[in-house]
Design an enzyme around this catalytic site. Structure first.
Site, PDB file in Angstrom:
ATOM      1  N   ARG A 101       4.353   4.947 -10.594  1.00  0.00           N
ATOM      2  CA  ARG A 101       4.155   3.508 -10.108  1.00  0.00           C
ATOM      3  C   ARG A 101       4.841   2.604 -11.194  1.00  0.00           C
ATOM      4  NH1 ARG A 101      -1.204   0.428  -7.879  1.00  0.00           N
ATOM      5  NH2 ARG A 101      -0.495   1.531  -6.218  1.00  0.00           N
ATOM      6  N   HIS A 128       6.274   0.995  -0.591  1.00  0.00           N
ATOM      7  CA  HIS A 128       4.809   1.872  -1.075  1.00  0.00           C
ATOM      8  C   HIS A 128       5.007   3.006  -0.052  1.00  0.00           C
ATOM      9  CE1 HIS A 128       1.191   2.609  -2.818  1.00  0.00           C
ATOM     10  NE2 HIS A 128       0.710   1.346  -2.414  1.00  0.00           N
ATOM     11  N   GLN A 131       1.481   4.567   0.945  1.00  0.00           N
ATOM     12  CA  GLN A 131       0.479   3.606   1.613  1.00  0.00           C
ATOM     13  C   GLN A 131       0.840   3.878   3.319  1.00  0.00           C
ATOM     14  OE1 GLN A 131      -2.044   1.510   0.465  1.00  0.00           O
ATOM     15  NE2 GLN A 131      -2.610   1.721   2.579  1.00  0.00           N
ATOM     16  N   ASP A 223      -1.525  -8.233   3.828  1.00  0.00           N
ATOM     17  CA  ASP A 223      -1.538  -7.614   2.232  1.00  0.00           C
ATOM     18  C   ASP A 223      -1.598  -8.896   1.656  1.00  0.00           C
ATOM     19  OD1 ASP A 223      -1.259  -6.151   0.144  1.00  0.00           O
ATOM     20  OD2 ASP A 223       0.970  -5.934  -0.020  1.00  0.00           O
ATOM     21  N   CYS A 263      -3.788  -2.849   2.894  1.00  0.00           N
ATOM     22  CA  CYS A 263      -3.832  -1.755   2.159  1.00  0.00           C
ATOM     23  C   CYS A 263      -4.844  -1.969   0.893  1.00  0.00           C
ATOM     24  CB  CYS A 263      -2.422  -1.629   1.266  1.00  0.00           C
ATOM     25  SG  CYS A 263      -1.877  -3.259   0.547  1.00  0.00           S
ATOM     26  N   ARG A 291      -5.185   7.792   2.127  1.00  0.00           N
ATOM     27  CA  ARG A 291      -4.406   8.039   1.222  1.00  0.00           C
ATOM     28  C   ARG A 291      -4.667   9.497   0.641  1.00  0.00           C
ATOM     29  NH1 ARG A 291      -2.618   3.556  -1.585  1.00  0.00           N
ATOM     30  NH2 ARG A 291      -1.119   4.957  -2.622  1.00  0.00           N
TER      31      ARG A 291
END
Ligand code: CP
Ligand code: NVA
Length: 304
Positions: A101, A128, A131, A223, A263, A291
């Site tokens: 990340r 991402h 996700q 988001d 998310c 996930r």
């Protein structure tokens, strides 16, 4: 040849579906321990905080019989304590997969280029993908199909949206985006998504009006307005995104059985009101759970 998981666009629609089928199978056997990763180690190199991504990867590796080690900003300090090249080459001598990340997309691209083991993008400023996989799994779980569905994303054209738009385009879900001027998704990614959508016979539309966007849709997605690394823009963004809150007034324009997706982490009272995110249409914790299953599917394909 090793395969990385950096962008959804690196995978075909058929491959995305195969990840989702595998994730669904894993979900059926939830909690069951396997040994597919026995003797294998996975490094989590994280420059930013995380709940879902970190925990679901650590637990996923454990459930597949492997060993996982977390390396936070203090440990590796990518590109500062040592070069990305040296980090990639060194870790490749110890572990069988690197999950990273990072702030800058270039860092994850460089890691993937230099590492001799598969690299998985656990979020960067542009993408991402983990996700998006979990979201696509959640959409089919809720609606049973992809074709004919429409998703409205209201807010910032950010990393989460880029990957989600591409994943929808690959599997045939129509996408409508509505956000304020200056926060559109990257035009190059939109162009690629539109090309993919043409092949799977769906549509990608980029607009400004949240009401137009959510009219009759099956899925409303939101988001944060301020992503990690943008904290200094908070005051400005909160003002500019004000008209893009998901609330009862907006959501009532959607399909009566719409699902609300986010998310997480979320800010109740900003991008979404509490009655929506905690209401009967919300599937946020299914997304969070998925996930785990979706990433296990990625690990099985890339590392085993
Ligand atoms: N959705 C998501 O990636 O959450 P975390 O930042 O907590 O990992
Ligand atoms: N867009 C958000 C997603 C967090 C999972 C961020 O980058 O902070």
């Amino acid at each position: 040849m090793k395969r990385d998981f950096i962008r959804i666009s690196d995978y075909s629609g058929a491959e995305i579906l195969s990840f989702i089928n595998s994730a669904d199978r894993l979900k059926k056997h939830k909690g069951q321990l396997g040994n597919q990763l026995k003797g294998k180690s996975v490094a989590l190199v994280f420059q930013k905080p995380s709940n879902r991504t970190r925990v679901s990867f650590a637990v996923g590796v454990y459930e597949l019989g492997g060993y996982c080690l977390y390396l936070g900003p203090e440990e590796i300090n990518l590109g500062k304590r040592e070069s990305t090249y040296d980090v990639a080459k060194t870790l490749s001598r110890y572990v069988h997969c690197i999950v990273a990340r990072v702030f800058d997309n270039k860092d994850i691209m460089d890691l993937a280029q230099y590492a001799d083991v598969p690299v998985i993008n656990a979020l960067c400023d542009r993408y991402h993908p983990c996700q998006a996989l979990a979201d696509i799994q959640t959409i089919r779980e809720q609606w049973g199909v992809y074709k004919g569905l429409t998703l409205a994303y209201v807010g910032d054209g950010n990393n989460v949206f880029h990957s989600l738009m591409m994943a929808c385009a690959k599997v045939g879900v129509n996408v409508r985006f509505a956000g304020p001027k200056g926060y559109d998704p990257d035009p190059q990614i939109v162009k690629e998504a539109k090309e993919a959508a043409l092949r799977s016979q769906c549509k990608i539309e980029i607009g400004r009006d949240p009401k137009e966007a959510v009219k009759g849709v099956n899925i409303i997605y939101s988001d944060v307005w301020v992503s990690m690394g943008q904290e200094d823009q908070t005051a400005k963004r909160v003002k500019q995104f004000k008209a893009y809150q998901i609330n009862e007034g907006l959501a009532k324009l959607a399909h009566k059985d719409y699902i609300f997706m986010h998310c997480l982490p979320a800010h109740r009272g900003l991008e979404v009101t509490a009655d929506i995110i905690d209401g009967p249409h919300s599937v946020i914790f299914d997304q969070a759970e998925n996930r785990l299953h979706a990433q296990k599917a990625v690990l099985l394909k890339l590392v085993v």
